[in-house]
Design an enzyme around this catalytic site. Structure first.
Site, PDB file in Angstrom:
ATOM      1  N   ASP A  86       0.797  -1.326  -0.089  1.00 39.90           N
ATOM      2  CA  ASP A  86      -0.072   0.010   0.062  1.00 39.90           C
ATOM      3  C   ASP A  86       1.025   1.428   0.036  1.00 39.90           C
ATOM      4  O   ASP A  86       0.348   2.237  -0.081  1.00 39.90           O
ATOM      5  CB  ASP A  86      -0.888  -0.115   1.202  1.00 39.90           C
ATOM      6  CG  ASP A  86      -2.128  -0.789   0.977  1.00 39.90           C
ATOM      7  OD1 ASP A  86      -2.602  -0.746  -0.010  1.00 39.90           O
ATOM      8  OD2 ASP A  86      -2.468  -1.357   2.282  1.00 39.90           O
TER       9      ASP A  86
HETATM   10  C1  GLC Z   1      -1.525  -4.050   5.165  1.00 38.86           C
HETATM   11  C2  GLC Z   1      -2.817  -4.249   4.370  1.00 38.86           C
HETATM   12  C3  GLC Z   1      -2.775  -5.068   3.232  1.00 38.86           C
HETATM   13  C4  GLC Z   1      -1.331  -4.668   2.613  1.00 38.86           C
HETATM   14  C5  GLC Z   1      -0.017  -4.392   3.292  1.00 38.86           C
HETATM   15  C6  GLC Z   1       1.084  -3.985   2.889  1.00 38.86           C
HETATM   16  O1  GLC Z   1      -1.372  -5.337   6.045  1.00 38.86           O
HETATM   17  O2  GLC Z   1      -3.732  -4.690   5.253  1.00 38.86           O
HETATM   18  O3  GLC Z   1      -3.751  -4.865   2.351  1.00 38.86           O
HETATM   19  O4  GLC Z   1      -1.001  -5.441   1.519  1.00 38.86           O
HETATM   20  O5  GLC Z   1      -0.446  -3.658   4.738  1.00 38.86           O
HETATM   21  O6  GLC Z   1       1.003  -2.639   2.677  1.00 38.86           O
HETATM   22  C1  GLC Z   2      -1.417  -0.520   4.789  1.00 40.23           C
HETATM   23  C2  GLC Z   2       0.078  -0.387   5.492  1.00 40.23           C
HETATM   24  C3  GLC Z   2       0.143   1.138   5.781  1.00 40.23           C
HETATM   25  C4  GLC Z   2      -0.639   2.026   5.249  1.00 40.23           C
HETATM   26  C5  GLC Z   2      -1.968   1.689   5.032  1.00 40.23           C
HETATM   27  C6  GLC Z   2      -2.819   2.687   4.063  1.00 40.23           C
HETATM   28  O1  GLC Z   2      -2.047  -1.016   6.127  1.00 40.23           O
HETATM   29  O2  GLC Z   2       0.621  -1.232   5.991  1.00 40.23           O
HETATM   30  O3  GLC Z   2       1.426   1.428   6.328  1.00 40.23           O
HETATM   31  O4  GLC Z   2      -0.380   3.211   5.810  1.00 40.23           O
HETATM   32  O5  GLC Z   2      -1.972   0.420   4.227  1.00 40.23           O
HETATM   33  O6  GLC Z   2      -3.815   2.374   3.961  1.00 40.23           O
END
Ligand code: GLC
Ligand code: GLC
Length: 828
Positions: free
Chosen positions: A494
């Site tokens: 993300d």
């Molecule tokens: C969080 C989110 C997931 C994403 C991951 C890496 O665990 O829930 O959807 O793939 O962060 O950013």
């Molecule tokens: C996921 C990631 C986090 C980010 C979020 C945004 O959970 O782990 O770092 O801020 O997505 O939605």
């Protein structure tokens, strides 16, 4: 240092100090009503949707931490204490918290008085039952009092913690006998209410928080009514409604008393919202009366210790049966503990709640995630395939007809969240993987024909197969200059936002559309993701397998050609010599390459590329795995990237905003450690796979609980990486894709018991030191007792297999028609 121990026979983690390094929680409920409960009874509950139907309040960034929950206070001749120590924090003579499968038992003892509180949500029941057993273990008669307390949330948790100008004037209650009803907004537009009751007469009550606490200057740690041993019989009118029962108790030496409290939720049909009569004992300020029939029935259901015992027994039975579907006996009891109990339990929780409500997810921001929930199914599907099926249909219904999809949806409305939108480049692929996993588990090919609408064509007739098709081609139709998938707003990571270029505080990295790319549809047509490419070549074959199975050979060949082309493109443009690059940014520059100054290597594409055998003929797989070991491996797991970013790279997005070693910037993101564990096992390196597994599996990190901080029985999303000052410190426990993926890694890749379209494949990749292991797997109506022998101490390689004594070619056990079957495998 440990703060408890595993009681495997009872499937419990037993915590023997209230002062754990972080609140250690459990989840109660697995259908409609959910509670979170910490080892000191902090937490909150909600019905289905942690945002839209929040029942009790919780403050996440409170000081001290974990204040608020449902508490019992005991006033024993001026000594005020809680069975779970908090919030008064009077030192207890004895304390214990047992987190089990869907229940938690908290026990405290002070001055010869013992209080044991069992919390659970019975099966098919929308309430939390709290059974309090008070025992006088002293030699003298005890006269004391017990106060209960729950603080109501005004339903919409987002509104509840922001819209005070309205909310401080809306709270409403009704009181009837020993039951306090939360009827805020009920008269107008809501048809749901909550209640808190006890199965005995009471000697007083409070329903107004400030009255209970005494004034606005007292906290949960020193409620004035409790200290004075005198309830104020308050009636909430606006402000913050609560529910507190006051009960005086006398116990002779050795005597016990059981009180059963229920915190429940109910909904009434629109035409039955109100009762026609007002009972004489009803306390209300309103002209209307809540129809309480449902609450009465719920109260009746668990109003005796016998009924509570039966409810608990049923819950235990449910879990015993769920956990009997797959269990193993290996040379390592930590593996058994994870596989047989805790990992499967966590998979149920992540399946239920996606990433919505934990001690790190507020329940407000994210509902169910498209990519998250699809992955959660991979670890859960064997438990209750029918629920996985229903979920798949819900998720697929938030997809758009071009294959794109909403990134998240609310569980209550099942509608995509418009504020976060779509264009996450990986999303559609996870659905291919989860539908394939469902079919492999259940053999239910019928799901492909199920009618599943698209979000942009809600009344159209579409099949699940069509959804898989548009998912697959959504990738193929959105390629960049190197023939790799466009990165869009983000992929699995993300925080890699190659189209964002944000320089303004507060802009969301995932949803902000840089004007640069507005004209192009919201994202760069240059930035490409090598991760999505590898995920495509890993999941694509499942789609091809499905097409072949249903006789669509031409379509299968066409899809296979796309996969082959993608592999070629990856080798040509995304293999960096010793590993795969991460992406091309919007300038067309490589990300995650030797050429980069920082972030030279990323974990995400590597595992899927290895398992897709991209460049295997030139040794790309082993080179890649060795590079991971060299650059990413450290004491507590594999970091996400290396070196960590030390500057803000505007063209990369959120990732470099994190201090080095945390989260996506070189944290140990356990979710994708699992992909490497799978890849090592796939490549036949069972020792390496197991090394990585044992670095992150909670049962193995229990000994370092003081460093790790979070619960030693479940995975967290992230552990501080080698660049972090808090190296080894866990965060974001419970709701993580690691649960499902490490369940897959250990069960399907290391132990190698892997459902396939045409049978149960058994192809272990284990530590060479192991003599073997046994497993029981229920699969499509039959039970397989699997014995794996490893006389030559190899990592991988099935030398022979028998089914009920008869030799089987290869390593796939054919589907048997019911019954129990003996499978014997010799490695060598
Ligand atoms: C969080 C989110 C997931 C994403 C991951 C890496 O665990 O829930 O959807 O793939 O962060 O950013
Ligand atoms: C996921 C990631 C986090 C980010 C979020 C945004 O959970 O782990 O770092 O801020 O997505 O939605």
């Amino acid at each position: 240092m440990k703060f408890g121990y595993f009681d495997d026979a009872n499937k419990e983690y037993v915590i023997n100090s209230p002062k754990t390094p972080y609140p250690w929680i459990n989840y109660l409920g697995n259908q409609g009503f959910f509670s979170l409960i910490s080892n000191t009874a902090g937490g909150y509950c909600f019905y289905k949707d942690a945002r839209l139907r929040r029942i009790t309040r919780y403050r996440y960034n409170n000081v001290p931490i974990d204040m608020g929950g449902r508490y019992f206070y005991i006033n024993d001749n001026g000594t005020v204490w809680n069975p779970g120590w908090s919030p008064v924090k009077t030192e207890l003579d004895e304390y214990q918290c047992r987190h089990g499968m869907g229940y938690t038992v908290i026990e405290g003892k002070k001055n010869g008085l013992k209080a044991e509180v069992t919390f659970f949500v019975p099966q098919n029941y929308d309430g939390e039952v709290q059974q309090v057993v008070l025992t006088n273990e002293s030699n003298e008669t005890k006269n004391f009092s017990i106060f209960s307390i729950a603080e109501w949330c005004l339903w919409d948790a987002q509104d509840d913690c922001t819209n005070f100008q309205r909310n401080f004037s809306t709270g409403r209650v009704e009181i009837e006998g020993s039951t306090i009803y939360h009827v805020t907004e009920y008269r107008d537009r809501r048809n749901h209410y909550a209640f808190y009751t006890v199965n005995d007469t009471i000697d007083g009550y409070d329903t107004d928080r400030d009255a209970f606490l005494g004034s606005i200057y007292n906290g949960w740690n020193n409620p004035a009514t409790v200290e004075a041993d005198k309830p104020s019989n308050s009636f909430a009118d606006g402000w913050s409604p609560v529910a507190s029962h006051y009960k005086k108790v006398t116990l002779a030496p050795g005597e016990s008393k059981t009180l059963i409290y229920i915190l429940g939720y109910a909904e009434n049909p629109q035409d039955k919202k109100f009762a026609s009569e007002k009972p004489a004992n009803l306390l209300t300020r309103e002209a209307w009366v809540l129809n309480k029939e449902k609450a009465y029935a719920m109260i009746e259901k668990y109003n005796t210790p016998e009924k509570v015992a039966a409810g608990l027994a049923e819950l235990r039975e449910t879990w015993n049966s769920l956990l009997s579907i797959f269990n193993v006996h290996t040379p390592d009891d930590k593996v058994d503990r994870m596989v047989n109990i805790w990992n499967q339990y966590q998979c149920m929780v992540t399946f239920n709640l996606s990433r919505s409500a934990s001690y790190f997810e507020s329940g407000i921001g994210r509902g169910m995630g498209f990519r998250d929930s699809n992955q959660d199914i991979l670890g859960f599907v064997h438990q209750i395939p029918e629920r996985a099926r229903e979920r798949l249909i819900d998720i697929a219904s938030t997809q758009l007809s071009d294959g794109g999809c909403y990134h998240q949806y609310q569980p209550l409305t099942k509608k995509g969240n418009a504020d976060i939108g779509g264009d996450f480049s990986d999303d559609p692929l996870w659905m291919i993987l989860s539908v394939a996993a469902y079919i492999k588990e259940s053999g239910d090919w019928g799901i492909l024909d199920a009618n599943v609408p698209f979000d942009d064509d809600p009344n159209g007739q579409h099949t699940m197969l069509e959804h898989l098709n548009v998912s697959f081609y959504h990738i193929v139709n959105n390629l960049g200059p190197h023939g790799l998938p466009l990165a869009m707003r983000a992929d699995w990571n993300d925080c890699i936002n190659l189209s964002c270029f944000s320089d303004t505080p507060g802009e969301s990295f995932q949803t902000y559309t840089n004007p640069k790319f507005k004209a192009e549809g919201g994202y760069s047509k240059i930035a490409e993701s090598a991760f999505v490419a590898a995920l495509f070549t890993y999941t694509g074959p499942a789609y091809v397998g499905i097409l072949k199975h249903i006789g669509k050979a031409d379509e299968a060949a066409k899809a296979q050609a796309e996969i082959d082309k993608m592999k070629k493109n990856v080798m040509e443009s995304a293999f960096d010599g010793d590993w795969f690059i991460r992406a091309y940014d919007a300038y067309g520059e490589k990300m995650g390459s030797k050429e980069c100054e920082e972030g030279k290597i990323f974990i995400e594409p590597q595992g899927f590329a290895v398992m897709s055998e991209i460049g295997k003929e030139v040794g790309a797989d082993i080179k890649t795995l060795n590079s991971i070991d060299k650059y990413l491996n450290c004491e507590f797991g594999l970091v996400l990237n290396n070196p960590a970013f030390t500057k803000y790279y505007i063209q990369y997005g959120e990732i470099s905003t994190y201090p080095g070693g945390y989260k996506e910037n070189a944290g140990i993101f356990t979710h994708n450690n699992a992909w490497i564990i799978c890849a090592e096992a796939y490549a036949g390196r069972g020792d390496k796979a197991f090394e990585y597994y044992s670095k992150i599996a909670p049962a193995f990190t229990e000994e370092t609980s003081d460093i790790h901080k979070t619960e030693p029985y479940v995975y967290g999303q992230m552990i501080g990486g080698k660049d972090a000052s808090n190296f080894g410190q866990g965060k974001n426990s419970w709701l993580t894709g690691t649960a499902a993926w490490n369940m897959v890694a250990i069960s399907q890749y290391i132990l190698g018991v892997q459902p396939d379209f045409d049978g149960l494949k058994v192809d272990p990749s284990i530590p060479a030191a192991w003599d073997g292991f046994t497993a029981v797997r229920k699969f499509r109506g039959a039970t397989y007792n699997i014995t794996v022998k490893n006389p030559n101490h190899v990592n991988k390689g099935v030398k022979s297999m028998t089914l009920d004594g008869n030799a089987v070619q290869g390593c796939v056990v054919p589907v048997c028609d019911g019954g129990t079957h003996e499978v014997e495998i010799v490695l060598g």
